[in-house]
Design a protein around this motif. Structure first.
Motif, PDB file in Angstrom:
ATOM      1  N   ASN A  70     -34.087-114.453 -45.946  1.00  0.00           N
ATOM      2  CA  ASN A  70     -34.874-113.986 -44.798  1.00  0.00           C
ATOM      3  C   ASN A  70     -34.495-112.555 -44.440  1.00  0.00           C
ATOM      4  OD1 ASN A  70     -36.954-114.317 -42.814  1.00  0.00           O
ATOM      5  ND2 ASN A  70     -35.343-114.244 -41.295  1.00  0.00           N
TER       6      ASN A  70
ATOM      7  N   THR B 219     -36.245-110.150 -43.453  1.00  0.00           N
ATOM      8  CA  THR B 219     -36.844-109.582 -42.236  1.00  0.00           C
ATOM      9  C   THR B 219     -36.007-109.901 -41.001  1.00  0.00           C
ATOM     10  OG1 THR B 219     -38.229-111.530 -41.772  1.00  0.00           O
ATOM     11  CG2 THR B 219     -39.172-109.831 -43.198  1.00  0.00           C
ATOM     12  N   GLY B 220     -35.040-110.801 -41.141  1.00  0.00           N
ATOM     13  CA  GLY B 220     -34.233-111.201 -39.993  1.00  0.00           C
ATOM     14  C   GLY B 220     -33.549-110.039 -39.308  1.00  0.00           C
TER      15      GLY B 220
ATOM     16  N   SER C 151     -39.131-113.779 -46.586  1.00  0.00           N
ATOM     17  CA  SER C 151     -39.165-114.345 -45.245  1.00  0.00           C
ATOM     18  C   SER C 151     -39.943-115.654 -45.290  1.00  0.00           C
ATOM     19  CB  SER C 151     -39.776-113.369 -44.233  1.00  0.00           C
ATOM     20  OG  SER C 151     -39.497-113.817 -42.901  1.00  0.00           O
ATOM     21  N   SER C 152     -40.184-116.226 -44.116  1.00  0.00           N
ATOM     22  CA  SER C 152     -40.921-117.486 -44.014  1.00  0.00           C
ATOM     23  C   SER C 152     -41.900-117.411 -42.850  1.00  0.00           C
ATOM     24  CB  SER C 152     -39.967-118.658 -43.763  1.00  0.00           C
ATOM     25  OG  SER C 152     -39.008-118.782 -44.774  1.00  0.00           O
ATOM     26  N   ASP C 153     -43.024-118.089 -43.008  1.00  0.00           N
ATOM     27  CA  ASP C 153     -43.984-118.256 -41.923  1.00  0.00           C
ATOM     28  C   ASP C 153     -43.578-119.519 -41.168  1.00  0.00           C
ATOM     29  OD1 ASP C 153     -46.098-118.580 -40.228  1.00  0.00           O
ATOM     30  OD2 ASP C 153     -47.652-118.437 -41.760  1.00  0.00           O
ATOM     31  N   LEU C 154     -43.102-119.356 -39.933  1.00  0.00           N
ATOM     32  CA  LEU C 154     -42.582-120.490 -39.168  1.00  0.00           C
ATOM     33  C   LEU C 154     -43.654-121.281 -38.422  1.00  0.00           C
ATOM     34  CD1 LEU C 154     -39.211-119.271 -37.590  1.00  0.00           C
ATOM     35  CD2 LEU C 154     -39.649-120.339 -39.805  1.00  0.00           C
TER      36      LEU C 154
ATOM     37  N   GLY D 242     -42.463-115.899 -34.553  1.00  0.00           N
ATOM     38  CA  GLY D 242     -41.328-115.796 -35.473  1.00  0.00           C
ATOM     39  C   GLY D 242     -40.132-115.067 -34.891  1.00  0.00           C
TER      40      GLY D 242
ATOM     41  N   TRP E  40     -33.335-112.659 -34.338  1.00  0.00           N
ATOM     42  CA  TRP E  40     -33.569-112.845 -35.771  1.00  0.00           C
ATOM     43  C   TRP E  40     -35.063-113.057 -35.963  1.00  0.00           C
ATOM     44  CZ3 TRP E  40     -30.409-111.576 -39.460  1.00  0.00           C
ATOM     45  CH2 TRP E  40     -30.521-112.103 -40.759  1.00  0.00           C
TER      46      TRP E  40
ATOM     47  N   TYR F 104     -38.482-113.891 -38.230  1.00  0.00           N
ATOM     48  CA  TYR F 104     -39.188-114.429 -39.398  1.00  0.00           C
ATOM     49  C   TYR F 104     -40.623-113.898 -39.343  1.00  0.00           C
ATOM     50  CZ  TYR F 104     -35.444-117.854 -40.160  1.00  0.00           C
ATOM     51  OH  TYR F 104     -34.239-118.455 -40.416  1.00  0.00           O
TER      52      TYR F 104
ATOM     53  N   ASP G 189     -42.140-120.064 -47.379  1.00  0.00           N
ATOM     54  CA  ASP G 189     -41.414-118.827 -47.617  1.00  0.00           C
ATOM     55  C   ASP G 189     -42.042-118.065 -48.783  1.00  0.00           C
ATOM     56  OD1 ASP G 189     -40.568-120.768 -49.394  1.00  0.00           O
ATOM     57  OD2 ASP G 189     -38.467-120.190 -49.386  1.00  0.00           O
TER      58      ASP G 189
END
Length: 235
Positions: A124, A126-127, A156-159, A180, A198, A200, A227
């Protein structure tokens, strides 16, 4: 910063009675994480990380290197690699593991005269942006460190999947701010780290941010849990 994340890494490296990290976010309950996972070798890495390492070229910068597993793999492959982390303890562990060129540094503090062909931001990546309003500052800085023809490999991940849906199928995300944007807390050996921001990012939001900062964004590969790995390069 108490550097508990780095303390766990150093404890594991030096066999100093390491324990699991306990992580908690503003949208998830406390969860245990084995520090051993940070010391994984290539065959144990998720496919996004494997793909990023396979795409690495030229002179490489590993941002937020942690225990140094990605950097060590590339060093063994003969790459010229610099690894940085804000954790002093993590960098101590990296040096003990045999990583030749690693240092305690925030990417924002790097001298723009130092250029790289590949910049890695993994697990991640982008954190480190923290919040949406910090994205441009980080992207502009990282862009300034790229050689001509260079690439930024970031995951990263789409939360969105973490949020409930209403009867019409719409996700019940916070009305104020981006869904995110999280706050993160780490506990280790009875101590609690200061809460930190942080971020996401879903892929479309990253793509738009990249374009707004003069960067092309390409979706390289998607993983199993919303992700993805993206490649950013100069327009």
């Amino acid at each position: 910063m108490k550097d508990l994340f780095g303390k766990a890494i150093l404890d594991y490296q030096t066999n100093n009675s390491p324990e699991d990290l306990i992580t908690e976010t503003s949208i998830s309950e406390a969860d245990e994480m084995s520090v051993a996972y940070l010391f994984r070798d290539f065959k144990e890495m998720p496919k996004l990380e494997k793909k990023a390492l396979q795409l690495a070229k030229g002179k490489v910068l590993d941002v937020g290197c942690g225990a140094g597993s990605h950097a060590l793999y590339l060093q063994e492959k003969g790459f010229e690699i610099t690894a940085i982390d804000i954790s002093e303890n993590a960098i101590k562990a990296c040096k003990l593991r045999g990583l030749k060129n690693c240092k305690v540094s925030d990417v924002l503090d790097l001298d723009a005269s130092e250029k790289f062909d590949t910049i890695l931001l993994l697990m991640n990546g982008t954190g480190i942006f923290g919040k949406m309003n910090q994205i441009s500052k980080f992207l502009q800085k990282i862009k300034s460190l790229l050689n001509e023809g260079g690439q930024i490999l970031i995951d990263s991940s789409d939360l969105i999947y973490m949020y409930d849906q209403d009867e019409d199928g719409a996700y019940e995300v916070p009305a104020n701010g981006y869904y995110g944007e999280l706050t993160f807390t780490i506990q280790y050996k009875g101590e609690t780290e200061d809460t930190f921001d942080w971020l996401y990012l879903d892929y479309n939001t990253l793509q738009n941010a990249a374009f707004a900062n003069g960067l092309e964004c390409e979706l390289v590969i998607e993983g199993n849990h919303f992700d993805y790995l993206a490649k950013l390069s100069n327009l």
